[in-house]
Write a protein that holds these residues in place. Sequence first.
Motif, PDB file in Angstrom:
ATOM      1  N   ILE A  26     -17.840   7.425  -2.701  1.00 24.43           N
ATOM      2  CA  ILE A  26     -16.995   7.382  -3.891  1.00 24.43           C
ATOM      3  C   ILE A  26     -15.582   6.998  -3.463  1.00 24.43           C
ATOM      4  N   LEU A  27     -15.048   5.927  -4.059  1.00 26.27           N
ATOM      5  CA  LEU A  27     -13.683   5.492  -3.796  1.00 26.27           C
ATOM      6  C   LEU A  27     -12.804   5.963  -4.952  1.00 26.27           C
ATOM      7  N   MET A  28     -11.712   6.697  -4.616  1.00 22.80           N
ATOM      8  CA  MET A  28     -10.834   7.267  -5.638  1.00 22.80           C
ATOM      9  C   MET A  28      -9.396   6.838  -5.365  1.00 22.80           C
ATOM     10  N   ASP A  29      -8.752   6.283  -6.386  1.00 22.01           N
ATOM     11  CA  ASP A  29      -7.344   5.927  -6.266  1.00 22.01           C
ATOM     12  C   ASP A  29      -6.496   7.203  -6.324  1.00 22.01           C
ATOM     13  N   HIS A  30      -5.463   7.274  -5.438  1.00 22.42           N
ATOM     14  CA  HIS A  30      -4.629   8.475  -5.346  1.00 22.42           C
ATOM     15  C   HIS A  30      -3.296   8.237  -6.066  1.00 22.42           C
ATOM     16  N   ASN A  31      -3.387   7.805  -7.330  1.00 21.82           N
ATOM     17  CA  ASN A  31      -2.203   7.555  -8.156  1.00 21.82           C
ATOM     18  C   ASN A  31      -1.243   6.598  -7.439  1.00 21.82           C
ATOM     19  N   ALA A  58       0.846  -1.196   0.000  1.00 22.59           N
ATOM     20  CA  ALA A  58       0.000   0.000   0.000  1.00 22.59           C
ATOM     21  C   ALA A  58       0.883   1.249   0.000  1.00 22.59           C
ATOM     22  N   SER A  59       0.437   2.279  -0.689  1.00 26.72           N
ATOM     23  CA  SER A  59       1.158   3.547  -0.717  1.00 26.72           C
ATOM     24  C   SER A  59       0.849   4.341   0.547  1.00 26.72           C
ATOM     25  N   SER A  60       1.704   5.348   0.816  1.00 23.51           N
ATOM     26  CA  SER A  60       1.480   6.177   2.013  1.00 23.51           C
ATOM     27  C   SER A  60       0.112   6.838   1.955  1.00 23.51           C
ATOM     28  N   HIS A  61      -0.238   7.414   0.812  1.00 22.03           N
ATOM     29  CA  HIS A  61      -1.580   7.933   0.569  1.00 22.03           C
ATOM     30  C   HIS A  61      -2.115   7.165  -0.634  1.00 22.03           C
ATOM     31  N   ASN A  69       0.321   0.252  -6.827  1.00 21.13           N
ATOM     32  CA  ASN A  69      -0.258  -1.074  -7.093  1.00 21.13           C
ATOM     33  C   ASN A  69      -1.752  -1.024  -7.383  1.00 21.13           C
ATOM     34  N   GLY A  70      -2.351   0.166  -7.401  1.00 22.69           N
ATOM     35  CA  GLY A  70      -3.759   0.275  -7.773  1.00 22.69           C
ATOM     36  C   GLY A  70      -4.711  -0.061  -6.635  1.00 22.69           C
ATOM     37  N   THR A  71      -6.004   0.267  -6.868  1.00 21.91           N
ATOM     38  CA  THR A  71      -7.085   0.007  -5.906  1.00 21.91           C
ATOM     39  C   THR A  71      -8.149  -0.809  -6.617  1.00 21.91           C
ATOM     40  N   GLU A 125      -9.971  -3.276 -10.975  1.00 19.57           N
ATOM     41  CA  GLU A 125      -9.249  -2.036 -10.677  1.00 19.57           C
ATOM     42  C   GLU A 125     -10.095  -0.830 -11.080  1.00 19.57           C
ATOM     43  N   ILE A 126     -10.130   0.152 -10.206  1.00 17.49           N
ATOM     44  CA  ILE A 126     -10.899   1.369 -10.488  1.00 17.49           C
ATOM     45  C   ILE A 126      -9.985   2.357 -11.225  1.00 17.49           C
TER      46      ILE A 126
END
Length: 228
Positions: free
Chosen positions: A173-178, A156-159, A181-183, A189-190
């Motif tokens: 709403i779930l948003m990937d923060h760049n 997992a990334s820090s953010h 490894n993706g969300t 994958e979103i």
Amino acid sequence: MADKRCENGHFIDESWDICPYCPQDNSEPEIPIVRPTRNAGDSAGSPGSAPARPALVQQAPATPIVVPPPVSISSASARRDTAAGALLAAASPAAMDRTVATAGLKSADAQQKRYVVGWLVGLNGSARGESFPIRMGRNVIGRDRRSDIVIADDQASSHHADLVFRPEERRFILMDHNSTNGTYVNEMEIEPRRDLTPNDVIRIGSHRFLFAPLCHDGFFWDDEGLLR
């Protein structure tokens, strides 16, 4: 050597008008006793040498000693407090120059209390069986300990992602923060966001979470903080 006698029979120098050995009258001013001195060049036995007249030394008036009145501890403390207050007043800026924070300057987001609107429930790993509250507004998900939902996963990334609840639309709403490894939601994958529905499974790294909303179309927090 004495040349004459006073009225009381004392031998005195002929140049003296008042005998220093006689008691003085209280009505006469006090005259200091000064003995005559002869010049260094004159011998004591030389004829015709007259002794020098004694110089009268005038005493300076004594300076009166003024004793200050006793100062109580309370009055001294009051003077110290007054002096300290004056120094602080001089050092502090004017009241009109100060910056005062008021409630009216706060943003609307800071005034709005972040009520719990749902949960993420851990399904595996170290988070298994644990619940993580989702609050109104934005919820940061990531490895950083300052995140709203902390995931102890090296993948997992820090953010890593943001989970946002919009109360006016009652949407999650779930948003990937760049992230690296993706969300994923339900193993898809979103890109880059997706609306969540009850019982969706979110995967971040190797950790999976069950989405359990509290608020929906018929169940929500009103403006007064009541659950409808």
